[in-house]
Structures are given as C-alpha cells and as structure tokens.
Enzyme design. Structure first.
Site, PDB file in Angstrom:
ATOM      1  N   ALA A   1       0.747  -1.267  -0.128  1.00  0.00           N
ATOM      2  CA  ALA A   1      -0.074  -0.031  -0.008  1.00  0.00           C
ATOM      3  C   ALA A   1       0.963   1.163  -0.101  1.00  0.00           C
ATOM      4  O   ALA A   1       0.592   2.051  -0.671  1.00  0.00           O
ATOM      5  CB  ALA A   1      -1.084  -0.019   1.384  1.00  0.00           C
TER       6      ALA A   1
ATOM      7  N   SER B   1      -7.809   1.034   7.845  1.00  0.00           N
ATOM      8  CA  SER B   1      -7.344  -0.248   8.254  1.00  0.00           C
ATOM      9  C   SER B   1      -8.205  -0.627   9.113  1.00  0.00           C
ATOM     10  O   SER B   1      -9.373   0.103   9.688  1.00  0.00           O
ATOM     11  CB  SER B   1      -5.975   0.037   8.908  1.00  0.00           C
ATOM     12  OG  SER B   1      -5.213  -1.090   9.401  1.00  0.00           O
ATOM     13  N   ARG B   2      -7.813  -1.816   9.768  1.00  0.00           N
ATOM     14  CA  ARG B   2      -8.963  -2.453  10.673  1.00  0.00           C
ATOM     15  C   ARG B   2      -8.679  -1.587  12.147  1.00  0.00           C
ATOM     16  O   ARG B   2      -9.737  -1.748  13.105  1.00  0.00           O
ATOM     17  CB  ARG B   2      -8.548  -3.791  11.021  1.00  0.00           C
ATOM     18  CG  ARG B   2      -9.000  -4.898   9.899  1.00  0.00           C
ATOM     19  CD  ARG B   2      -8.498  -6.149  10.316  1.00  0.00           C
ATOM     20  NE  ARG B   2      -7.130  -6.383  10.306  1.00  0.00           N
ATOM     21  CZ  ARG B   2      -6.485  -7.516  10.708  1.00  0.00           C
ATOM     22  NH1 ARG B   2      -7.189  -8.292  11.378  1.00  0.00           N
ATOM     23  NH2 ARG B   2      -5.165  -7.348  10.592  1.00  0.00           N
TER      24      ARG B   2
ATOM     25  N   HIS C   1      -9.146 -10.313   0.040  1.00  0.00           N
ATOM     26  CA  HIS C   1      -9.452  -9.543  -0.973  1.00  0.00           C
ATOM     27  C   HIS C   1     -10.943  -9.872  -1.403  1.00  0.00           C
ATOM     28  O   HIS C   1     -11.586  -8.705  -1.558  1.00  0.00           O
ATOM     29  CB  HIS C   1      -8.677  -9.838  -2.358  1.00  0.00           C
ATOM     30  CG  HIS C   1      -7.259  -9.378  -2.479  1.00  0.00           C
ATOM     31  ND1 HIS C   1      -6.519  -9.782  -3.313  1.00  0.00           N
ATOM     32  CD2 HIS C   1      -6.598  -8.826  -1.570  1.00  0.00           C
ATOM     33  CE1 HIS C   1      -5.361  -9.147  -3.115  1.00  0.00           C
ATOM     34  NE2 HIS C   1      -5.324  -8.583  -2.094  1.00  0.00           N
TER      35      HIS C   1
ATOM     36  N   LYS D   1      -3.030  -8.487  -6.507  1.00  0.00           N
ATOM     37  CA  LYS D   1      -2.967  -9.894  -7.118  1.00  0.00           C
ATOM     38  C   LYS D   1      -2.518 -10.759  -5.781  1.00  0.00           C
ATOM     39  O   LYS D   1      -1.812 -10.176  -5.182  1.00  0.00           O
ATOM     40  CB  LYS D   1      -2.312  -9.985  -8.384  1.00  0.00           C
ATOM     41  CG  LYS D   1      -0.845  -9.838  -8.056  1.00  0.00           C
ATOM     42  CD  LYS D   1      -0.076  -9.400  -9.264  1.00  0.00           C
ATOM     43  CE  LYS D   1      -0.250  -8.076  -9.532  1.00  0.00           C
ATOM     44  NZ  LYS D   1       0.238  -7.256  -8.152  1.00  0.00           N
TER      45      LYS D   1
ATOM     46  N   ASP E   1       1.469 -16.254  -4.619  1.00  0.00           N
ATOM     47  CA  ASP E   1       2.159 -15.205  -4.414  1.00  0.00           C
ATOM     48  C   ASP E   1       3.200 -14.962  -5.566  1.00  0.00           C
ATOM     49  O   ASP E   1       3.267 -13.575  -5.913  1.00  0.00           O
ATOM     50  CB  ASP E   1       3.166 -15.144  -3.117  1.00  0.00           C
ATOM     51  CG  ASP E   1       2.430 -14.593  -1.882  1.00  0.00           C
ATOM     52  OD1 ASP E   1       2.817 -13.059  -1.840  1.00  0.00           O
ATOM     53  OD2 ASP E   1       1.518 -14.973  -1.263  1.00  0.00           O
TER      54      ASP E   1
END
Length: 382
Positions: free
Chosen positions: A20, A40-41, A83, A101, A182
């Site tokens: 990010a 954010s959380r 996601h 991705k 990944d």
C-alpha cells in the site's frame, strides 16, 4: 466521473502495509491523482499512514472508507485471503476498485467480485501491473503481429531464496500461503497474456509440513500445440526470466520479466534487436502505469480495462485453481469445488493442506512489491 478530463481522481487506500505504501508513493507523484482517504482495521495504523503521506481522512474500519462518497476508487492492498471481503464491501457500497493480485484466493471468490461489479455498474480491475507495463505491452504487440511466427513455447520462473520460517505469511495456510499464489501468478499471467487460457494443465509440487507449496512446476498446453513451462519457489532464488519461442524467432526477457527494463528479439536470419524501456516511463518498479490505466478508464466511463480484462483475470484464477487441485493444496474453509478445473493432469508430491483456524482479515498487512524492489524477507508481489 465519466467524461471528466480535468478533475483529479480521488483515491482511497485500503490497508497500510508495504505494498500500500509503495503504490501510494507512486500515486502522490501523479498530478491528476489525489489520495484522500486510507483505512485499516485499527485507527492507529491508518492515522500513521495518513500522516506519512499527507492524507486527509483515516478510518479505523474498512466500512468507513467504503462508504466515503468523496472517494472515486479504492485500492485494495490487503493480503489476498481478504480480497473478497474488502473489495466486495467497497463494490457493494458503490466504490470503484483496483484489487491487488492474486485477485482472490480462488475462482469462486473472483467470480463473485466480478458479478458484484457488474451488478452495481462499478469499475473493477486486478492490479496486474505487468499487463500495464509499456515494455510488456510492446512485447505482446510484437508477438500478436507475428514477429516470431506462431508461438510454440513460453518459459517463465519466479523464485525467492528465503528462508521463510513456518510462522511466515508465505507458509501460513490461513493466509493463502505458498509460492503459487504469491509468485506463480506472474508466470501464469505472462503465459496467458500471450496464449490465452490453456486447454490442459499438469503440475507437480513440493509441499511444506503446513500444506502450502514450497515450489511448484506446471506444464500448460493449448490445442494449437503451444506449451508453457512455468516454475515458482519460496525455497530458492531463481533467475526470474522469461522466454517466448515461435516458429520464426524468440524473445528473451532478462531478470525481473514482470517489470522488464529491456528484452531481446531474435529472428531467423537477422541480427538480435534489443528493446529498452523509455526512461520517461519511470523506474521499472513503478506502479504508476496501472494507476494511469485505472484513471483513464474511469474518465472514459469504462467498467473494466482492456489491458486487464475481467474475463482474463477469471481465466488466470481458473488456472491457479487447477494447479492447486493437481498439487493437493487446499486452504482452510475451501470446499474443494471452488472453481472448474480443466481435465487431466498429475497430482503432487507431499500432502494436502491441513485444517487450520480461519484467517485474519489482514487489512494492515502486505509487504513489498517484488524481488527487484525489496529484500526477500519483505517480498510479496501481492
């Protein structure tokens, strides 16, 4: 914002980790982009991120950003296991979305996001920055124009040396760990950029005690006779190169094939031709090109990008699902019927993923962009 040519595109950033931060750093350098909110959380990391980049609003929940009417598009940079939830929340609230991705954990989740975007008439794109890279686009144009004749083989690899301990995110089944999602998403996406979806898939892997793939090799085949040999690993640093061989020539892409600074075209009876990146396009690790494509599409009133079409994203997820089926990797909560895999193929060495408690939502995580952009301990090309 269809038809707008002068107004800045207002971005929201969902997550505060390394990927990010890297994307936001590129965004703030674009004159027609404005980062107006981050979420954010928890409030603390969101506030720290906002202070770092001079962002006006910081939310301690995803919902706050999703319902911010002053945000034109949200960049979802959570770990891929989150996601579906993060992008789905934003789409349902009427936000356009650029989602990192691999697009989701599996095809079922990907199809749900695409359906949501189409239902709400919102823009949605996978952040497959490789597809937006000017030099990769030039390579594809050469192949499409027949510069090397009919494509016969594609070879690509992406491996990191690690070592990654069992507690690392790349080894954690709850977080969709393993080399394939990944790293392997890049070789698979490269092959399908040039050849489309394969007709048949064979794969072998070495699995960790936790049940994720430490390294995977896949052989993809197409009805026209083309083959792709692809490899990914989190136990050895590979050359990270690619090669496309046709009936009349070959293209070699050196290390870092998914963000190249050059490639070489070899054609029968001719001297090799080198194609180099334009310095004006920025550093090879820059994500500005995918951001520019999103903003172009939004201004044009498009709901998906022709460079990264949603059907292509679904095709890649279908291939990744099929490879995981062949090698015996299943993540906690999956039923085994997440997508439709092509028939045929080999099974893996090693055991299937063990049942583990459900994953965290991961909104503050995510760590670097690529082996070329960060040290191995920080890598997740996302």
């Amino acid at each position: 914002m269809s038809g707008t040519t002068e107004q800045k595109v207002r971005w929201g950033i969902l997550a505060t980790g390394g990927i990010a931060a890297a994307f936001t750093a590129d965004l703030v350098d674009l004159p027609d982009a404005e980062v107006v909110a981050v979420a954010s959380r928890r409030a603390e990391p969101a506030k720290a991120f906002a202070e770092r980049f001079g962002i006006e609003r910081a939310y301690g929940s995803w919902a706050g950003l999703a319902h911010d009417e002053d945000v034109d598009v949200v960049y979802v940079a959570t770990p891929h296991v989150a996601h579906r939830a993060a992008a789905g929340l934003c789409l349902s609230a009427g936000r356009n979305v650029l989602c990192e991705k691999p697009f989701t954990l599996n095809l079922r989740e990907a199809a749900e996001l695409v359906a949501l975007a189409r239902e709400h008439g919102r823009f949605l794109m996978e952040a497959m920055w490789m597809y937006c890279n000017p030099l990769v686009r030039r390579l594809k144009a050469l192949v499409d124009d027949g510069a090397i004749g009919e494509v016969r083989t594609v070879q690509a690899d992406f491996g990191l040396a690690g070592p990654f301990p069992p507690a690392h995110r790349l080894r954690d089944p709850r977080l969709g760990g393993g080399a394939l999602l990944d790293l392997g998403v890049y070789p698979v996406s490269f092959a399908q950029l040039l050849l489309g979806e394969p007709a048949d898939i064979a794969a072998r892997a070495v699995l960790s005690p936790e049940g994720v793939d430490l390294q995977t090799g896949a052989l993809l085949s197409w009805e026209g006779g083309a083959l792709a040999q692809l490899h990914c690993s989190i136990t050895g640093g590979t050359a990270t190169v690619a090669s496309v061989t046709g009936s009349e020539g070959r293209i070699d892409v050196p290390s870092g094939f998914f963000h190249p600074d050059r490639f070489v075209l070899h054609r029968d009876g001719r001297e090799p031709e080198e194609f180099a990146a334009d310095p004006a396009d920025g550093p090879r690790t820059s994500m500005r090109h995918e951001a520019l494509e999103v903003m172009r599409a939004l201004r044009a009133g498009e709901t998906e990008s022709p460079l990264v079409p949603l059907d292509g994203t679904l095709a890649v997820m279908r291939t990744l699902d099929a490879i995981r089926e062949r090698i015996g990797v299943r993540y906690p909560g999956e039923t085994g019927s997440e997508g439709t895999a092509p028939a045929g193929g080999e099974s893996a060495t090693g055991s299937a993923a063990r049942g583990v408690a459900g994953p965290e939502d991961g909104s503050g995580d995510g760590t670097g962009r690529s082996a070329g952009a960060a040290g191995a301990a920080e890598v997740t090309p996302a």
